[in-house]
Structures are given as structure tokens and as C-alpha cells.
Design a protein around this motif. Structure first.
Motif, PDB file in Angstrom:
ATOM      1  N   ASP A   1       4.513  15.828  -1.883  1.00  0.00           N
ATOM      2  CA  ASP A   1       4.127  15.124  -3.113  1.00  0.00           C
ATOM      3  C   ASP A   1       5.315  14.433  -3.770  1.00  0.00           C
ATOM      4  OD1 ASP A   1       1.444  15.689  -2.930  1.00  0.00           O
ATOM      5  OD2 ASP A   1       1.551  17.461  -4.227  1.00  0.00           O
TER       6      ASP A   1
ATOM      7  N   LYS B   1       1.888  11.713   4.755  1.00  0.00           N
ATOM      8  CA  LYS B   1       0.908  11.361   3.728  1.00  0.00           C
ATOM      9  C   LYS B   1       0.749   9.848   3.715  1.00  0.00           C
ATOM     10  CE  LYS B   1       2.061  11.657  -0.674  1.00  0.00           C
ATOM     11  NZ  LYS B   1       2.285  12.195  -2.026  1.00  0.00           N
TER      12      LYS B   1
ATOM     13  N   LEU C   1       7.674   7.240  -1.013  1.00  0.00           N
ATOM     14  CA  LEU C   1       6.673   6.485  -0.255  1.00  0.00           C
ATOM     15  C   LEU C   1       7.282   5.184   0.219  1.00  0.00           C
ATOM     16  CD1 LEU C   1       3.746   7.095  -2.717  1.00  0.00           C
ATOM     17  CD2 LEU C   1       3.779   7.870  -0.351  1.00  0.00           C
TER      18      LEU C   1
ATOM     19  N   LEU D   1      -1.139   6.932   1.489  1.00  0.00           N
ATOM     20  CA  LEU D   1      -1.916   6.478   0.341  1.00  0.00           C
ATOM     21  C   LEU D   1      -2.328   5.045   0.618  1.00  0.00           C
ATOM     22  CD1 LEU D   1       0.248   7.786  -2.641  1.00  0.00           C
ATOM     23  CD2 LEU D   1      -1.779   8.834  -1.633  1.00  0.00           C
TER      24      LEU D   1
ATOM     25  N   VAL E   1      -3.602  13.134   4.748  1.00  0.00           N
ATOM     26  CA  VAL E   1      -2.384  13.782   5.224  1.00  0.00           C
ATOM     27  C   VAL E   1      -2.625  14.188   6.670  1.00  0.00           C
ATOM     28  CG1 VAL E   1      -0.781  15.713   4.935  1.00  0.00           C
ATOM     29  CG2 VAL E   1      -1.753  14.599   2.916  1.00  0.00           C
TER      30      VAL E   1
ATOM     31  N   ARG F   1      -8.579  14.422   4.594  1.00  0.00           N
ATOM     32  CA  ARG F   1      -8.773  13.539   3.439  1.00  0.00           C
ATOM     33  C   ARG F   1      -8.646  14.422   2.207  1.00  0.00           C
ATOM     34  NH1 ARG F   1     -13.985   9.900   1.635  1.00  0.00           N
ATOM     35  NH2 ARG F   1     -12.898   8.742  -0.001  1.00  0.00           N
TER      36      ARG F   1
ATOM     37  N   ASP G   1      -4.547   1.698  -1.072  1.00  0.00           N
ATOM     38  CA  ASP G   1      -5.270   1.149  -2.219  1.00  0.00           C
ATOM     39  C   ASP G   1      -5.442  -0.349  -2.046  1.00  0.00           C
ATOM     40  OD1 ASP G   1      -2.743   0.103  -2.969  1.00  0.00           O
ATOM     41  OD2 ASP G   1      -2.363   1.788  -4.271  1.00  0.00           O
TER      42      ASP G   1
ATOM     43  N   ASN H   1      -8.168   8.197  -1.986  1.00  0.00           N
ATOM     44  CA  ASN H   1      -7.339   7.223  -1.266  1.00  0.00           C
ATOM     45  C   ASN H   1      -6.111   7.884  -0.639  1.00  0.00           C
ATOM     46  OD1 ASN H   1      -9.183   5.522  -2.437  1.00  0.00           O
ATOM     47  ND2 ASN H   1      -7.736   4.576  -3.833  1.00  0.00           N
ATOM     48  N   GLU H   2      -6.246   9.141  -0.243  1.00  0.00           N
ATOM     49  CA  GLU H   2      -5.107   9.863   0.314  1.00  0.00           C
ATOM     50  C   GLU H   2      -5.524  10.680   1.523  1.00  0.00           C
ATOM     51  OE1 GLU H   2      -2.106  13.542  -0.854  1.00  0.00           O
ATOM     52  OE2 GLU H   2      -3.262  12.569  -2.423  1.00  0.00           O
TER      53      GLU H   2
END
Length: 144
Positions: free
Chosen positions: A137, A43, A141, A45, A85, A78, A47, A82-83
Motif C-alpha cells: 500500500d 498491485k 506506483l 490500479l 493484486v 480483485r 482508472d 479498480n485494484e
């Protein structure tokens, strides 16, 4: 997010739509079970640390650069604004090196306007897609 008329791609980035991604994930889990080569999920992310929103241009650039860094057989979905995988076949053999390459790829940060955070999980025997995504999830991270 808008999706193409075929329902397979996100119309902005041309990455896999969530529905198509989830179908591919179920197929890849089934294939991994038969071949005894568990998949990994990565994953990402992204930003903008200087703003609440990521510019459309940055999303497009990020998506393009990400497709350049992946193998054709890897499915990139998508799943959020903003994620993304990525499904990585034979995850134990390929995912760690791939994550390192992603963290080292300055092109993904779009001239340092994006912050990239990555989490990785490896599929377990007889684990279904929902449990695997739930573990992703909750995975820690890491930042490059």
C-alpha cells in the motif's frame, strides 16, 4: 462487487475474491519460506483519466487481458473496484520482467481508455501477509 456462490471468485471479473486471495497469500508465504523463493506482490490500479468512473466493459476487458498475460500459477485478486493484486511465485526471478510486460501491454489500457499504475514489493524473511500488504500500500506506483 459481488462474489460467486463459491466465494472464490468475483462474479464480474472471475478474478479471486478478497477472502480467497488472502488465504492464497498466506499459503504462498508459507511455501516461499519452505522453498526459500520469496514471493512478490504486484498491485495494479486502473482508472479512466477522462472520467470519475471506469465502465463495466473496461473492467471486464482489463481483467480478461490481465489473465491472458499471467501464468496459471499466479493468483490475481480483485481487492477493490479498480485494484487488483497478483501473487508471483519466485518473485525475484519473475516479477521485474512481468511488470515490464504489463507496462508494455497496450491491451490492458483498453484502447487507451484506462491509465495503469503498478507497484511491486518482494516478501522479506518471516514477514506475515499483513505487513507485506501494508508495504504494498505504501509502495510507489509507476505508470506505463
Amino acid at each position: 462487487m459481488l462474489f460467486s456462490h463459491d466465494g472464490i471468485h468475483d462474479s464480474q471479473t472471475h478474478l479471486a475474491s478478497p477472502t480467497y486471495f488472502y488465504d492464497q497469500l498466506r499459503r504462498e508465504i508459507s511455501l516461499a519460506t519452505r522453498t526459500d523463493k520469496p514471493i512478490a506482490l504486484i498491485k495494479i490500479l486502473f482508472d479512466n483519466p477522462d472520467s470519475d468512473q471506469v465502465r463495466a466493459f473496461d473492467i471486464l476487458h482489463f481483467s480478461h487481458e490481465l489473465t491472458q498475460l499471467t501464468r496459471q500459477e499466479d493468483c490475481i485478486g480483485r481487492l477493490g473496484v479498480n485494484e487488483v493484486v497478483i501473487i508471483v511465485r519466485d518473485g525475484h526471478g519473475n516479477a521485474d520482467l512481468f511488470v515490464k510486460r504489463l507496462l508494455d501491454a497496450t491491451s490492458l489500457t483498453v484502447n487507451h481508455t484506462l491509465q495503469i499504475r503498478i507497484a511491486t514489493v518482494y516478501a522479506r524473511n518471516n514477514e506475515d501477509s499483513l505487513k507485506l500488504l501494508d508495504r504494498l500500500d505504501r509502495a510507489e506506483l509507476v505508470t506505463g
